[in-house]
Design an enzyme around this catalytic site. Structure first.
Site, PDB file in Angstrom:
ATOM      1  N   CYS A  72       0.877  -1.180   0.000  1.00 41.03           N
ATOM      2  CA  CYS A  72       0.000   0.000   0.000  1.00 41.03           C
ATOM      3  C   CYS A  72       0.909   1.222   0.000  1.00 41.03           C
ATOM      4  O   CYS A  72       1.116   1.862   1.034  1.00 41.03           O
ATOM      5  CB  CYS A  72      -0.923  -0.002   1.209  1.00 41.03           C
ATOM      6  SG  CYS A  72      -1.847  -1.542   1.439  1.00 41.03           S
ATOM      7  N   ALA A  73       1.477   1.541  -1.159  1.00 44.33           N
ATOM      8  CA  ALA A  73       2.665   2.396  -1.211  1.00 44.33           C
ATOM      9  C   ALA A  73       2.389   3.897  -1.224  1.00 44.33           C
ATOM     10  O   ALA A  73       3.203   4.667  -0.720  1.00 44.33           O
ATOM     11  CB  ALA A  73       3.500   2.036  -2.434  1.00 44.33           C
ATOM     12  N   ALA A  74       1.274   4.346  -1.822  1.00 47.09           N
ATOM     13  CA  ALA A  74       1.053   5.788  -1.970  1.00 47.09           C
ATOM     14  C   ALA A  74       0.940   6.439  -0.587  1.00 47.09           C
ATOM     15  O   ALA A  74       0.414   5.813   0.350  1.00 47.09           O
ATOM     16  CB  ALA A  74      -0.208   6.045  -2.799  1.00 47.09           C
ATOM     17  N   PRO A  75       1.438   7.694  -0.435  1.00 47.42           N
ATOM     18  CA  PRO A  75       1.989   8.573  -1.470  1.00 47.42           C
ATOM     19  C   PRO A  75       3.442   8.319  -1.833  1.00 47.42           C
ATOM     20  O   PRO A  75       3.931   8.887  -2.797  1.00 47.42           O
ATOM     21  CB  PRO A  75       1.829   9.955  -0.845  1.00 47.42           C
ATOM     22  CG  PRO A  75       1.938   9.717   0.613  1.00 47.42           C
ATOM     23  CD  PRO A  75       1.293   8.377   0.867  1.00 47.42           C
ATOM     24  N   GLY A  76       4.177   7.513  -1.063  1.00 47.73           N
ATOM     25  CA  GLY A  76       5.486   7.082  -1.546  1.00 47.73           C
ATOM     26  C   GLY A  76       6.708   7.446  -0.729  1.00 47.73           C
ATOM     27  O   GLY A  76       7.820   7.160  -1.164  1.00 47.73           O
ATOM     28  N   SER A  77       6.556   8.047   0.433  1.00 40.63           N
ATOM     29  CA  SER A  77       7.741   8.420   1.210  1.00 40.63           C
ATOM     30  C   SER A  77       8.501   7.185   1.698  1.00 40.63           C
ATOM     31  O   SER A  77       9.736   7.164   1.675  1.00 40.63           O
ATOM     32  CB  SER A  77       7.345   9.302   2.396  1.00 40.63           C
ATOM     33  OG  SER A  77       6.378   8.654   3.209  1.00 40.63           O
ATOM     34  N   LYS A  78       7.767   6.156   2.120  1.00 38.78           N
ATOM     35  CA  LYS A  78       8.431   4.921   2.557  1.00 38.78           C
ATOM     36  C   LYS A  78       9.029   4.196   1.355  1.00 38.78           C
ATOM     37  O   LYS A  78      10.109   3.595   1.456  1.00 38.78           O
ATOM     38  CB  LYS A  78       7.439   4.012   3.283  1.00 38.78           C
ATOM     39  CG  LYS A  78       6.855   4.604   4.561  1.00 38.78           C
ATOM     40  CD  LYS A  78       5.899   3.627   5.231  1.00 38.78           C
ATOM     41  CE  LYS A  78       5.168   4.252   6.407  1.00 38.78           C
ATOM     42  NZ  LYS A  78       4.187   5.280   5.983  1.00 38.78           N
ATOM     43  N   CYS A 125      -0.875   3.891  11.283  1.00 38.17           N
ATOM     44  CA  CYS A 125      -0.763   5.148  12.039  1.00 38.17           C
ATOM     45  C   CYS A 125      -1.960   5.250  12.986  1.00 38.17           C
ATOM     46  O   CYS A 125      -2.562   6.312  13.153  1.00 38.17           O
ATOM     47  CB  CYS A 125      -0.672   6.353  11.120  1.00 38.17           C
ATOM     48  SG  CYS A 125      -1.901   6.403   9.811  1.00 38.17           S
TER      49      CYS A 125
END
Length: 788
Positions: free
Chosen positions: A182-188, A319
């Site tokens: 579940c990648a978006a928005p992409g900081s990780k 979170c």
């Protein structure tokens, strides 16, 4: 100034005229800036729920709630894998942070940013500056512009502190195959890419990242984030994470299922750990959100461990502070695994991080405040809202063996962060419902048909994964499958990886153009190879385009491993984007010996294979290249002038190597794409990258940025006279700059950057067109393109 900003100013002026908003107190009474009512940071149900669950240590409830009501501090992370990370850190510590000392904004003393104690190599920092103050305060404008510009370049990420934890706990190595579910928005995802490229001397790490998101539109935000890092080892796909397809790869002619060494499972959650930045959560929070998300979270986590390799590591994170979304999911997963999974003890992996251990006992509450301690207490009319997997395990022996205390819960008041939950799972053996895995692999070696996996719910609400082979009696199905296999094999022979056919998957969102790999005998490549004297080891089979017909305008490159995934799974997955641009067609290029010029975004991947047309330049030459549009050769040092004198016109590589004997100068190498004209040299570098390199060399670019913004604001307001005056002023200053630099080549140039025809206006995400009939025209990978 935009229409919204003018409306805000008009509303504020009206409030001042009515006597409200004249000071800080008036603003609070009238509402925050845009006339919206202030959200009261109170929620009685929230307090009752978490006080009863005792997730906060005794005597710390008041500090916990006080921290939740405070704005979240700004945190930033320096991109760790780039060779100039140390230069950025040096610039931050010795320039921008020093300017924040003894600064007071709106009556608040600004604390100098401090490194996060638990993040390696001082590459992450936090300050007591809230996002609002950082954006709105004139005293902090220079620092804010630095953050914005460096973020767009991919050198700095303004990322919440707790969000940095999951990738660190994955323990990624460059050879790992990674799935971000579940990648978006992409900081990780960006962190994972950095870890793959820990050694910048290796242009193609063996590992890769497949970044997935269920939301088609958010996938393009993910593309934007990933493309800032210019990696050939990232692929963005669009699937429901709870049913993400099983992929297969070719291993010496034998088909094998792709299992991932590392999986990041950062699932959708109720988000009550984000109250400090998402203040809407205060009024919207209810236990119903967690109850509704629990099933989805468990399905995603289950699908993740299915695709994890034995010995691999999966990080589950939310979170949220709620055990229904956290410990309940982990406990259910561990129970179903029957010993195949175990919780890793990561207590010593991030020294300096303060955290609370996972809890072993909790209760479930409905939104009306009704509590339930076990599944048997739930009435039948509530069993659609509450599931058995939401409750703690009653068997004490089983519960003890799970080691739920190894989970990590971050509380906001301990280190001035948001709230967060992390659990690290190690896969020791195959999942019990996948014991027939070896048999499935043998079947795959004999046929190329799809293997579908379904997840029906059992009576206790858990998931049972079963294999569903194609129906042998369904002749129509067999014929369709045969045609699809033939089509797939033919596509692979042609090097074409198109979008999945409609019979296999219902398309949603934008239709993507195919990924077409260059064939072995493609006439496009030999002139490129000869012009740039490419090394024989150059992996030309990894080059691809986004069009099957017509003239190829852009050439992209992926790693060997991603090429394998693309060619063997085009009918299974919906690929949004992959690869980095390495060459762009130049309309007049043929007359210079090669139709394709180098692209800046792929230069660090391509450079190790280039053996010709490389010009070494000094630091003063770099400043000239980055501050002038198309400088004459006479502007450069005599050594550079000699090197290019006999060089044929066309695309070139401009390389700066640091001089260790001059420690005060820039101590990281720079590689730029350039163009050698008849009497000039120019650099084809996006504007933000220009600003970045100039900052690293000690050149002040703040004033030029301000003037550029003022120019845009006045143009937007339609002030034609002022615009004309500003254009004349800018032209005059440009001429002064050119004259001064020509007269004083050995001195530092005046630090004024001018907008020129070389650099196009920067695209905003709202203007990015995700797809069209020809991806060459839109080039979503090129979000800060440069005209040839």
């Amino acid at each position: 100034m935009g229409r919204r900003q003018r409306n805000r100013q008009r509303q504020q002026q009206q409030r001042r005229e009515r006597g409200g908003g004249g000071d800080g107190q008036g603003r609070e009474q009238a509402g925050w800036e845009g006339g919206y009512p202030e959200i009261v940071k109170e929620n009685a149900l929230f307090e009752r729920y978490y006080q009863e669950l005792r997730i906060v240590p005794e005597g710390e409830w008041e500090p916990f709630m006080a921290a939740l009501r405070e704005p979240l501090p700004a945190t930033l992370r320096i991109t760790g894998y780039k060779s100039h990370a140390k230069e950025i850190l040096h610039c931050l510590k010795n320039k921008y942070f020093k300017e924040l000392q003894d600064l007071v904004v709106d009556g608040q003393k600004i604390e100098v940013p401090q490194p996060l104690k638990w993040y390696p190599e001082e590459l992450a920092w936090h300050t007591n500056l809230s996002r609002k103050i950082l954006r709105k305060s004139p005293q902090l404008e220079k620092f804010h512009q630095f953050l914005v510009s460096e973020t767009e370049c991919g050198n700095v990420s303004r990322q919440e502190a707790v969000s940095m934890i999951p990738p660190l706990l994955l323990n990624v190595n460059p050879h790992h195959k990674i799935l971000d579910m579940c990648a978006a928005p992409g900081s990780k995802t960006a962190q994972l890419i950095e870890m793959l490229h820990a050694d910048m001397n290796v242009p193609f790490p063996e590992g890769f990242v497949i970044a997935n998101d269920v939301d088609n539109k958010r996938c393009y935000l993910l593309v934007h984030q990933a493309k800032r890092l210019n990696s050939p080892c990232i692929m963005v796909v669009n699937h429901d994470a709870s049913s993400i397809p099983t992929l297969q790869i070719d291993n010496n002619g034998r088909k094998e299922i792709l299992f991932y060494d590392r999986i990041l499972c950062d699932v959708p959650c109720s988000g009550d750990g984000t109250m400090r930045k998402n203040i809407d959560v205060w009024k919207k929070w209810t236990t119903q959100n967690s109850l509704q998300l629990h099933g989805l979270q468990l399905r995603i986590a289950t699908r993740g461990v299915e695709q994890l390799a034995e010995g691999g590591r999966m990080v589950y994170s939310t979170c949220s502070l709620n055990p229904v979304e956290n410990e309940a999911v982990i406990a259910s997963l561990l129970e179903k695994s029957e010993g195949a999974l175990e919780l890793a003890d990561v207590s010593s992996e991030l020294p300096g991080l303060k955290w609370m251990p996972g809890i072993t006992q909790w209760k479930v509450m409905l939104k009306d405040g009704q509590w339930f301690e076990s599944w048997k207490d739930v009435p039948s009319n509530r069993q659609t809202q509450i599931r058995p997997t939401m409750f703690p395990i009653k068997d004490e022996e089983k519960l003890k063996a799970m080691n739920l205390e190894r989970c990590i819960r971050i509380l906001p008041h301990h280190q001035n962060t948001g709230g967060f939950f992390v659990a690290v799972l190690i896969k020791k053996s195959s999942m019990p419902w996948n014991k027939r895995q070896s048999k499935l692999q043998r079947k795959l070696s004999q046929r190329t048909g799809d293997v579908s996996v379904s997840a029906p719910a059992t009576e206790d609400g858990s998931l049972e994964i079963v294999e569903e082979p194609p129906d042998a009696e369904d002749e129509e199905s067999k014929e369709t499958q045969h045609l699809l296999n033939v089509e797939s094999e033919q596509s692979k022979k042609d090097g074409v990886c198109g979008p999945p056919p409609s019979k296999k998957m219902k398309l949603f969102g934008f239709k993507e153009d195919p990924f077409v790999f260059l064939s072995e005998d493609d006439p496009l490549f030999p002139p490129i190879q000869k012009f740039y004297a490419l090394d024989p080891s150059f992996p030309k089979m990894n080059l691809l385009t986004r069009t099957q017909e017509g003239k190829k305008r852009q050439l992209y490159m992926v790693s060997k491993e991603l090429r394998n995934v693309l060619l063997n799974n085009s009918e299974r997955m919906k690929v949004i984007n992959t690869g980095i641009k390495v060459w762009s067609r130049n309309s007049d290029g043929e007359q210079f010996g090669c139709a394709f010029r180098l692209a800046q975004e792929g230069i660090y991947t391509l450079y190790p294979f280039i053996n010709a047309r490389i010009i070494n330049v000094c630091i003063e030459d770099v400043k000239v290249l980055l501050t002038q549009e198309n400088p004459f050769l006479s502007k450069f040092s005599s050594e550079t002038h000699k090197r290019v004198k006999d060089l044929a016109m066309g695309s070139i590589v401009l390389k700066y190597e640091p001089d260790p004997s001059k420690p005060d100068t820039l101590q990281c190498p720079i590689v730029l794409c350039g163009w050698h004209g008849k009497t000039s040299l120019r650099a084809f570098v996006p504007k933000n990258e220009r600003l970045h390199y100039l900052r690293m060399m000690g050149v002040e670019v703040f004033k030029a940025k301000r003037r550029e913004e003022n120019f845009e604001s006045k143009t937007e307001e339609g002030d034609q006279d002022s615009t004309k005056h500003m254009e004349e002023e800018m032209d005059m200053e440009h001429n002064e700059l050119a004259t001064k630099m020509e007269a004083e080549v050995d001195e530092e140039p005046i630090h004024e950057l001018m907008e020129s025809s070389v650099i196009e206006p920067e695209n905003k995400m709202g203007n990015v067109q995700p797809s069209s009939e020809n991806a060459e025209n839109r080039d979503i990978a090129d979000l800060s393109s440069v005209k040839a």
